[in-house]
Design an enzyme around this catalytic site. Structure first.
Site, PDB file in Angstrom:
ATOM      1  N   ARG A 184      69.976  75.534  11.809  1.00 23.35           N
ATOM      2  CA  ARG A 184      69.700  74.963  13.145  1.00 23.35           C
ATOM      3  C   ARG A 184      69.673  73.428  13.104  1.00 23.35           C
ATOM      4  O   ARG A 184      68.853  72.777  13.748  1.00 23.35           O
ATOM      5  CB  ARG A 184      68.394  75.521  13.713  1.00 23.35           C
ATOM      6  N   ILE A 201      52.800  82.544  33.496  1.00 21.91           N
ATOM      7  CA  ILE A 201      53.709  83.651  33.196  1.00 21.91           C
ATOM      8  C   ILE A 201      53.385  84.312  31.860  1.00 21.91           C
ATOM      9  O   ILE A 201      53.756  85.453  31.626  1.00 21.91           O
ATOM     10  CB  ILE A 201      55.175  83.164  33.252  1.00 21.91           C
ATOM     11  N   CYS A 252      67.081  78.137  20.385  1.00 20.08           N
ATOM     12  CA  CYS A 252      67.741  79.199  19.633  1.00 20.08           C
ATOM     13  C   CYS A 252      66.817  80.408  19.572  1.00 20.08           C
ATOM     14  O   CYS A 252      65.597  80.265  19.571  1.00 20.08           O
ATOM     15  CB  CYS A 252      68.063  78.740  18.214  1.00 20.08           C
ATOM     16  N   TRP A 308      68.149  91.558  24.912  1.00 18.25           N
ATOM     17  CA  TRP A 308      67.946  90.410  24.037  1.00 18.25           C
ATOM     18  C   TRP A 308      67.905  90.795  22.561  1.00 18.25           C
ATOM     19  O   TRP A 308      67.490  90.008  21.721  1.00 18.25           O
ATOM     20  CB  TRP A 308      66.683  89.662  24.446  1.00 18.25           C
ATOM     21  N   GLU A 340      70.820  90.225  34.265  1.00 18.14           N
ATOM     22  CA  GLU A 340      71.889  89.790  33.362  1.00 18.14           C
ATOM     23  C   GLU A 340      72.534  90.962  32.633  1.00 18.14           C
ATOM     24  O   GLU A 340      73.632  90.844  32.115  1.00 18.14           O
ATOM     25  CB  GLU A 340      71.368  88.781  32.351  1.00 18.14           C
ATOM     26  N   HIS A 377      61.457  74.244  32.149  1.00 21.20           N
ATOM     27  CA  HIS A 377      62.474  73.837  31.180  1.00 21.20           C
ATOM     28  C   HIS A 377      62.623  72.319  31.136  1.00 21.20           C
ATOM     29  O   HIS A 377      63.323  71.791  30.280  1.00 21.20           O
ATOM     30  CB  HIS A 377      63.813  74.497  31.516  1.00 21.20           C
ATOM     31  N   CYS A 397      58.267  80.004  34.509  1.00 23.33           N
ATOM     32  CA  CYS A 397      58.449  80.791  33.291  1.00 23.33           C
ATOM     33  C   CYS A 397      57.299  80.478  32.335  1.00 23.33           C
ATOM     34  O   CYS A 397      56.385  79.729  32.673  1.00 23.33           O
ATOM     35  CB  CYS A 397      59.808  80.440  32.667  1.00 23.33           C
TER      36      CYS A 397
END
Length: 753
Positions: free
Chosen positions: A17, A431, A516, A561, A605, A694, A726
């Site tokens: 990463r 959340i 990630c 996921w 999704e 975010h 979120c």
């Protein structure tokens, strides 16, 4: 007609990463821009060389992105929202970061662009914004610069470019309404200029991605491809590239385009190879996407060979990954903790490159010995006891319709819940997760490495949970959470505690920007050997008189996921997970937890890309959620959370979940998403997210009040909750405290209004 191979793209983030670490160091002011750019150059050079050494003939260039490849395309076209522009009109890497995350080391902070899922994957892209009368010009030369890099290193390359029609399809109109497809003639000159620059560099083939061609497109959009590609033909050979589904619905349109080649996804699509061959122009090259770019399983190369061998010698043929390998971890060889049997079932990005080399060689020579040897572990897996659990299969077969029904309708449950909790109007909550500090991550890492015993680990986690409760009570929140200090990832945590999952050490894939994730792998039938969340939820509830939510990740999200099995249906996996988590709901309830949140951010999704396939998916997806939740009593309040969603076309299914409260991501879309709930007359309670987690920007009280006022125009105030978009895991405590304090103050102001 020698067959060659290629990949559609390669993971960007680096095995360790490195890109993530460089990005975050730069954003924090701990690295210079040149140091960041150097990491990018080193990663690109390494990844090209690794693919070449693994046997890839034609290397992708342009698949690297500093944040997201759709955002890179926006910059290529000079499409920068006014709020993110530099004062002198120039574009630099900080422009890109301001669009992606709302701020950068230079320039003024501004609301980040909207982010949503890339087709039906777990990758997010930054939604392009279009305004009436917009102009485009070639400004950001990242693609050309990277082509120059690769050529200087002596590589045989294939530049990758997101196609113009798909780019417009993925965007949204801002301000005065207009048809964004009308911008096609305005962006085509930039594409022509880019292709001309590539031709000057001696490029033969350009991979031009038009994944929108796998969708059931409106006629006007489908008709736009012909004039677009008429304008782009002639400078280089174009490999029209589709993925994630089949193209049979749009094959007539595709076959009439002036391109020289076509890539098709033969893993996720149901296209017949013989039909493709017969219907495509004879002089076209066919790139066969035979190796799954979205999963971790070793390919049965004997099966892939049989699928394509009849075309050998009949037309120009390439073999390829089904899609970009962006969605796969990088290298299986560094996984030292997987036992030999399980490891033999897998192939990561570099191993998939090797599979392409083996398949190419077999097709060119006719010698299948090597691919037969490679495929042997797949046969063994089909009969492994690690895959099949008779008890799980028996329980699944015994499901009845009653198992997915709550005891009473919502109106009855809502009354019981109001009596139990007595919450104020505009109740506030979060959340689920709170900031994952360096201390928390270090605690988990020390425990995982064996440097900390279980007793000290639990003491440390308990202290962080206590701190989270204290913080929330100090802020004045109404419904609390325990903060999830014990969880690295909302899916990984459950996978670690469910039988049927395994985990990698370095199986990272990019979610968005620098984020990630390390998805678990479903290798067998799923069951719950013991309670997972009950102890920590019970402990947190003991610290406060306010209700503390139990926090579960829902079955469809865990499925979406994770890397799923390929030997059973997704429906089967989802229902196995639902049964396991149903037992968790019952145990939480028995432990005194009265509000239980079952997160399903991935429900939408997971939709098939073709709308004609939606109903079947939604039927079992909703059933899985209800199977998970329906064991709860009337006075237990079931919440669910969803993000990055367009709801209007699935509102029937959202309502069918029958959650008592749904919290949704709405702040980036300025509460637009609530239109769907208003039009549907959604009957249950809703928590529209009032600020974007975010972005590190802290919303003002006035901003939140304005959003809530908009929400109250659409949904009766007595059914509205107040919450962030979120979880707060990726944020720091200072901005979290400030944002939540403003959120609580806004709710209190509205109660007094």
């Amino acid at each position: 007609m020698t067959i060659i191979n290629h990949t559609l793209g390669f993971p960007r983030v680096g095995l360790r990463r490195e890109l993530k670490k460089a990005q975050e160091s730069y954003w924090a002011g701990n690295a210079t821009r040149e140091e960041l750019l150097t990491v990018g150059r080193e990663l690109r050079a390494r990844h090209w060389e690794q693919q070449k050494q693994a046997g890839v003939d034609l290397l992708p260039v342009g698949d690297f992105a500093w944040y997201d490849h759709v955002l890179t395309t926006s910059l290529l076209l000079g499409n920068v929202p006014a709020r993110h522009q530099n004062k002198d009109g120039s574009i630099d890497i900080d422009t890109l970061f301001r669009i992606g995350r709302g701020r950068a080391p230079t320039g003024e902070p501004a609301a980040a662009a909207e982010m949503t899922k890339w087709f039906n994957t777990n990758y997010h892209y930054m939604v392009p914004e279009f305004v009436k009368g917009q102009q485009f010009k070639l400004t950001w030369t990242q693609l050309l610069d990277e082509v120059d890099e690769a050529l200087a290193l002596g590589h045989k390359i294939k530049p990758v470019l997101l196609g113009p029609v798909t780019y417009l399809w993925l965007g949204k109109v801002k301000g005065e309404p207009f048809d964004r497809l009308s911008l096609l003639n305005d962006i085509l000159p930039v594409y022509q200029q880019v292709l001309a620059e590539l031709a000057k560099r001696g490029i033969e083939w350009v991979q031009i991605d038009e994944p929108a061609l796998v969708l059931e497109l409106p006629p006007a959009w489908l008709e736009a491809f012909k004039p677009a590609y008429d304008a782009l033909q002639g400078q280089v050979k174009l490999l029209l590239t589709t993925y994630f589904e089949g193209i049979s619905d749009n094959l007539a349109t595709i076959a009439a385009l002036p391109v020289q080649g076509l890539h098709v996804d033969l893993v996720h699509g149901k296209d017949d190879v013989a039909e493709l061959h017969n219907r495509l122009p004879a002089d076209w090259l066919l790139s066969a996407g035979l190796i799954n770019g979205r999963n971790v399983w070793r390919a049965d190369l004997t099966e892939k060979y049989a699928q394509i061998k009849d075309l050998v010698g009949k037309r120009d043929l390439w073999v390829a990954s089904s899609c970009s390998l962006l969605h796969s971890p990088i290298d299986l060889s560094v996984e030292t903790r997987l036992d030999a049997e399980v490891k033999s079932w897998f192939a990561f990005a570099l191993q998939k490159c090797g599979e392409l080399a083996l398949l190419r060689d077999a097709l060119n020579s006719g010698d299948t010995a090597a691919i037969t040897e490679w495929s042997a572990p797949i046969q063994a897996r089909r009969h492994s006891t690690r895959v099949h659990n008779a008890e799980v299969e028996k329980r699944l077969a015994a499901i009845t319709a009653q198992d997915s029904q709550r005891a009473s309708p919502y109106e009855v449950r809502a009354q019981a819940q109001r009596q139990r909790f007595n919450l104020p109007k505009w109740p506030t909550t979060t959340i689920g997760s709170f900031p994952q500090t360096t201390e928390i991550r270090g605690l988990r890492l020390d425990f995982k490495k064996g440097n900390l015993d279980a007793s000290h680990y639990r003491t440390g986690i308990a202290e962080h949970i206590k701190q989270a409760i204290v913080e929330q009570e100090r802020l004045g929140l109404d419904v609390l959470v325990h903060g999830e200090a014990e969880r690295n990832d909302m899916v990984e945590y459950f996978g670690e505690h469910l039988d049927g999952f395994i985990f990698t050490q370095n199986g990272w894939v990019q979610s968005y920007g620098s984020r990630c994730v390390k998805p678990p792998v479903v290798i067998g039938d799923v069951s719950r050997p013991q309670a997972i969340t009950v102890d920590w939820a019970k402990y947190a509830q003991s610290l406060t008189d306010k209700p503390v939510k139990g926090m579960l990740t829902g079955p469809v999200t865990i499925l979406c996921w994770s890397f799923p099995r390929e030997d059973v249906s997704r429906e089967t996996i989802a229902k196995q997970i639902a049964l396991a988590l149903r037992d968790e709901v019952a145990d939480l309830e028995a432990a005194g937890i009265g509000i239980i949140q079952i997160d399903e951010p991935a429900l939408r999704e997971g939709l098939p890309l073709k709308r004609s396939d939606w109903d079947a998916y939604l039927q079992w997806g909703v059933e899985a959620f209800r199977l998970n939740a329906a064991v709860a009593k009337d006075d237990t309040q079931i919440h669910t959370h969803m993000c990055y969603c367009e709801f209007n076309d699935i509102m029937d299914s959202i309502a069918a979940l029958d959650a008592d409260v749904i919290t949704i991501e709405t702040s980036r879309s300025d509460m637009e998403l609530l239109e769907s709930f208003e039009a549907f007359e959604y009957p249950n309670e809703i928590g529209p997210g009032v600020y974007d987690i975010h972005s590190p920007n802290v919303p003002s009280v006035e901003w939140i009040e304005a959003l809530l006022a908009k929400a109250a125009q659409r949904i009766p105030a007595e059914r509205l909750w107040v919450n962030p978009d979120c979880g707060l895991k990726t944020r720091g405590w200072p901005e979290t405290r400030a944002a939540l304090a403003n959120m609580v103050q806004a709710a209190q102001n509205l109660r007094q209004a």
